[in-house]
Design a protein around this motif. Structure first.
Motif, mmCIF file in Angstrom:
data_model
loop_
_atom_site.group_PDB
_atom_site.id
_atom_site.type_symbol
_atom_site.label_atom_id
_atom_site.label_comp_id
_atom_site.label_asym_id
_atom_site.label_seq_id
_atom_site.Cartn_x
_atom_site.Cartn_y
_atom_site.Cartn_z
ATOM 1 N N LEU A 1 0.840 -1.190 0.000
ATOM 2 C CA LEU A 1 0.000 0.000 0.000
ATOM 3 C C LEU A 1 0.879 1.245 0.000
ATOM 4 O O LEU A 1 1.899 1.291 0.681
ATOM 5 N N SER A 2 0.464 2.264 -0.751
ATOM 6 C CA SER A 2 1.274 3.472 -0.868
ATOM 7 C C SER A 2 0.950 4.500 0.201
ATOM 8 O O SER A 2 1.658 5.500 0.332
ATOM 9 N N LYS A 3 -0.122 4.287 0.973
ATOM 10 C CA LYS A 3 -0.446 5.236 2.032
ATOM 11 C C LYS A 3 -1.036 4.501 3.226
ATOM 12 O O LYS A 3 -1.689 3.458 3.090
ATOM 13 N N SER A 4 -0.778 5.055 4.401
ATOM 14 C CA SER A 4 -1.304 4.478 5.630
ATOM 15 C C SER A 4 -2.741 4.934 5.846
ATOM 16 O O SER A 4 -3.152 6.012 5.390
ATOM 17 N N GLY A 5 -3.507 4.121 6.554
ATOM 18 C CA GLY A 5 -4.887 4.481 6.851
ATOM 19 C C GLY A 5 -5.715 3.257 7.161
ATOM 20 O O GLY A 5 -5.215 2.125 7.162
ATOM 21 N N TYR A 6 -6.989 3.486 7.406
ATOM 22 C CA TYR A 6 -7.910 2.386 7.672
ATOM 23 C C TYR A 6 -8.514 1.898 6.357
ATOM 24 O O TYR A 6 -9.072 2.681 5.587
ATOM 25 N N TYR A 7 -8.383 0.595 6.118
ATOM 26 C CA TYR A 7 -8.882 -0.052 4.908
ATOM 27 C C TYR A 7 -9.976 -1.063 5.284
ATOM 28 O O TYR A 7 -9.921 -1.681 6.346
ATOM 29 N N PRO A 8 -10.943 -1.291 4.383
ATOM 30 C CA PRO A 8 -12.032 -2.218 4.695
ATOM 31 C C PRO A 8 -11.648 -3.674 4.465
ATOM 32 O O PRO A 8 -10.794 -3.984 3.624
ATOM 33 N N THR A 9 -12.294 -4.550 5.197
ATOM 34 C CA THR A 9 -12.130 -5.987 4.983
ATOM 35 C C THR A 9 -13.420 -6.619 4.462
ATOM 36 O O THR A 9 -13.441 -7.805 4.138
ATOM 37 N N GLU A 10 -14.494 -5.839 4.386
ATOM 38 C CA GLU A 10 -15.737 -6.315 3.781
ATOM 39 C C GLU A 10 -16.577 -5.123 3.345
ATOM 40 O O GLU A 10 -16.308 -3.978 3.725
ATOM 41 N N TYR A 11 -17.564 -5.393 2.510
ATOM 42 C CA TYR A 11 -18.513 -4.350 2.136
ATOM 43 C C TYR A 11 -19.916 -4.931 2.193
ATOM 44 O O TYR A 11 -20.119 -6.153 2.135
ATOM 45 N N SER A 12 -20.890 -4.031 2.292
ATOM 46 C CA SER A 12 -22.275 -4.485 2.348
ATOM 47 C C SER A 12 -23.170 -3.552 1.539
ATOM 48 O O SER A 12 -22.854 -2.373 1.347
ATOM 49 N N VAL A 13 -24.262 -4.123 1.052
ATOM 50 C CA VAL A 13 -25.330 -3.366 0.397
ATOM 51 C C VAL A 13 -26.603 -3.750 1.133
ATOM 52 O O VAL A 13 -27.039 -4.902 1.076
ATOM 53 N N THR A 14 -27.187 -2.798 1.853
ATOM 54 C CA THR A 14 -28.317 -3.111 2.726
ATOM 55 C C THR A 14 -29.442 -2.100 2.568
ATOM 56 O O THR A 14 -29.232 -0.974 2.096
ATOM 57 N N TYR A 15 -30.616 -2.531 2.991
ATOM 58 C CA TYR A 15 -31.793 -1.658 2.979
ATOM 59 C C TYR A 15 -32.285 -1.493 4.404
ATOM 60 O O TYR A 15 -32.434 -2.476 5.147
ATOM 61 N N ASN A 16 -32.537 -0.242 4.803
ATOM 62 C CA ASN A 16 -33.070 0.067 6.123
ATOM 63 C C ASN A 16 -34.549 0.387 5.978
ATOM 64 O O ASN A 16 -34.921 1.428 5.430
ATOM 65 N N ALA A 17 -35.405 -0.531 6.434
ATOM 66 C CA ALA A 17 -36.847 -0.366 6.259
ATOM 67 C C ALA A 17 -37.391 0.817 7.052
ATOM 68 O O ALA A 17 -38.378 1.443 6.649
ATOM 69 N N THR A 18 -36.751 1.137 8.170
ATOM 70 C CA THR A 18 -37.231 2.242 9.013
ATOM 71 C C THR A 18 -37.028 3.588 8.320
ATOM 72 O O THR A 18 -37.949 4.401 8.233
ATOM 73 N N SER A 19 -35.811 3.811 7.819
ATOM 74 C CA SER A 19 -35.514 5.083 7.150
ATOM 75 C C SER A 19 -35.803 5.047 5.657
ATOM 76 O O SER A 19 -35.741 6.078 4.993
ATOM 77 N N GLN A 20 -36.088 3.842 5.120
ATOM 78 C CA GLN A 20 -36.304 3.635 3.693
ATOM 79 C C GLN A 20 -35.103 4.140 2.883
ATOM 80 O O GLN A 20 -35.236 4.872 1.909
ATOM 81 N N GLU A 21 -33.933 3.683 3.308
ATOM 82 C CA GLU A 21 -32.693 4.066 2.657
ATOM 83 C C GLU A 21 -31.838 2.832 2.368
ATOM 84 O O GLU A 21 -31.938 1.812 3.060
ATOM 85 N N TYR A 22 -30.990 2.979 1.366
ATOM 86 C CA TYR A 22 -30.009 1.944 1.026
ATOM 87 C C TYR A 22 -28.633 2.440 1.466
ATOM 88 O O TYR A 22 -28.323 3.626 1.346
ATOM 89 N N ASN A 23 -27.818 1.514 1.947
ATOM 90 C CA ASN A 23 -26.458 1.862 2.344
ATOM 91 C C ASN A 23 -25.459 0.984 1.611
ATOM 92 O O ASN A 23 -25.601 -0.247 1.586
ATOM 93 N N VAL A 24 -24.473 1.623 0.990
ATOM 94 C CA VAL A 24 -23.323 0.921 0.422
ATOM 95 C C VAL A 24 -22.164 1.230 1.365
ATOM 96 O O VAL A 24 -21.709 2.376 1.446
ATOM 97 N N THR A 25 -21.710 0.215 2.100
ATOM 98 C CA THR A 25 -20.836 0.452 3.249
ATOM 99 C C THR A 25 -19.555 -0.361 3.169
ATOM 100 O O THR A 25 -19.584 -1.560 2.889
ATOM 101 N N LEU A 26 -18.426 0.305 3.428
ATOM 102 C CA LEU A 26 -17.153 -0.367 3.639
ATOM 103 C C LEU A 26 -16.992 -0.539 5.139
ATOM 104 O O LEU A 26 -17.048 0.442 5.890
ATOM 105 N N SER A 27 -16.791 -1.760 5.603
ATOM 106 C CA SER A 27 -16.730 -2.006 7.042
ATOM 107 C C SER A 27 -15.555 -2.905 7.389
ATOM 108 O O SER A 27 -14.756 -3.274 6.527
ATOM 109 N N GLY A 28 -15.467 -3.247 8.679
ATOM 110 C CA GLY A 28 -14.300 -3.992 9.140
ATOM 111 C C GLY A 28 -13.035 -3.200 8.927
ATOM 112 O O GLY A 28 -11.977 -3.769 8.605
#
Length: 311
Positions: A240-267
């Motif tokens: 890696l050419s730069k230091s920082g926090y990198y993801p180990t997984e991603y998710s595509v989810t739907y939140n029924a309460t807010s009626q929103e979709y999230n594309v998330t880098l996590s871990g």
């Protein structure tokens, strides 16, 4: 498909999230820039551990109104950039680019030949991205690298710059580089409305053989309409050419309460830089910029009204 409502954007700022009780993590979510997409909005966010300040995840929220986007393959792409909240500065990422594409541009029918949203998490600043094929002509609506710039993008990646086994994509693209995919990953296709269709897949882009430019999450409109709860591991490069926090997984989810979709880098995990950017990229920025500005002025003088609409 769920009922579609036009939602107002939550005001930007901090949302405190209490997860669990005694020994659970407490986190604070910070929103970044928000821009309209279709009849909805897209906005960036980061979630921090409320005690340590460590970033837990990073992503983009799409309100449900984004789904009625044009699907006619004569329609142009919709593309814009989102700045990240300042609280995301410890991550390896600098900004997010959202691209909605109603069709595939390779001329070959593939699983990507469907309306889809690409969420590019860029590891480069906008100024650094401008140096990737700055003179790329528009070919079939894409800024496509040509000549010496194409050769620079197509340099064989140095060992460790990509996860092992990744294979090259098709189009060397200006401000992006060349995409690489994981051929060993499960085929990102599922039965949607009785037809095998793209669900979601990730890819990396490389420039100059040793520069990772972005991590891209591609998700089809049809998959979003299923209100998914999808998570996939992400393979990381070893160099890696730069230091920082990198993801180990991603998710595509739907939140029924807010009626929103999230594309998330996590871990998100901290990784130290293991190499230094090549002088050809860092020390040559000034000269390359002057060359690019001069060429850009010449292109603008020659550009037709039709081609200017394809940016």
């Amino acid at each position: 498909m769920a009922t579609i409502k036009k939602l107002s954007v939550v005001s930007l700022g901090t949302v405190f999230i209490a997860l669990g009780t005694t020994d659970a993590v407490q986190a604070a979510q910070f929103f970044g820039e928000s821009k309209p997409l279709g009849d909805g909005f897209a906005r960036s966010f980061v979630t921090l551990d409320d005690v340590s300040g460590q970033p837990l995840d990073l992503g983009v929220t799409l309100t449900q109104g984004v789904l009625p986007l044009p699907t006619d393959d004569t329609q142009p792409d919709i593309k814009f950039e989102l700045s990240l909240p300042p609280e995301a500065s410890a991550t390896a990422f600098k900004q997010v680019e959202i691209t909605y594409r109603p069709r595939n541009y390779s001329g070959v029918r593939t699983i990507f030949d469907v309306p889809r949203i690409s969420t590019d998490f860029s590891l480069l600043t906008p100024q650094e991205r401008d140096l990737i094929c700055p003179n790329a002509p528009i070919i079939d609506r894409l800024p496509t690298c040509e000549g010496e710039e194409r050769a620079q993008v197509l340099k064989t990646p140095e060992p460790g710059t990509l996860p092992e086994g990744f294979e090259i994509g098709v189009v060397p693209e200006g401000r992006h580089g060349i995409r690489y995919f994981d051929p060993t990953a499960p085929l990102p296709v599922a039965e949607i409305n009785g037809q095998p269709q793209l669900t979601s897949v990730y890819n990396y882009a490389i420039f100059d053989g040793n520069r990772l430019s972005f991590l891209d999450i591609v998700t089809s409109n049809a998959f979003l309409e299923t209100e998914p709860n999808f998570t996939s591991p992400i393979k990381l490069p070893t160099v890696l050419s730069k230091s920082g926090y990198y993801p180990t997984e991603y998710s595509v989810t739907y939140n029924a309460t807010s009626q929103e979709y999230n594309v998330t880098l996590s871990g998100l995990t901290y990784r130290s830089a293991t190499t230094v950017p090549e002088p050809s990229f860092t020390l040559g920025v000034f000269a390359f910029s002057l060359f690019g500005v001069g060429s850009l002025l010449k292109r603008k003088q020659k550009q037709t009204p039709e081609s200017s609409n394809l940016k």
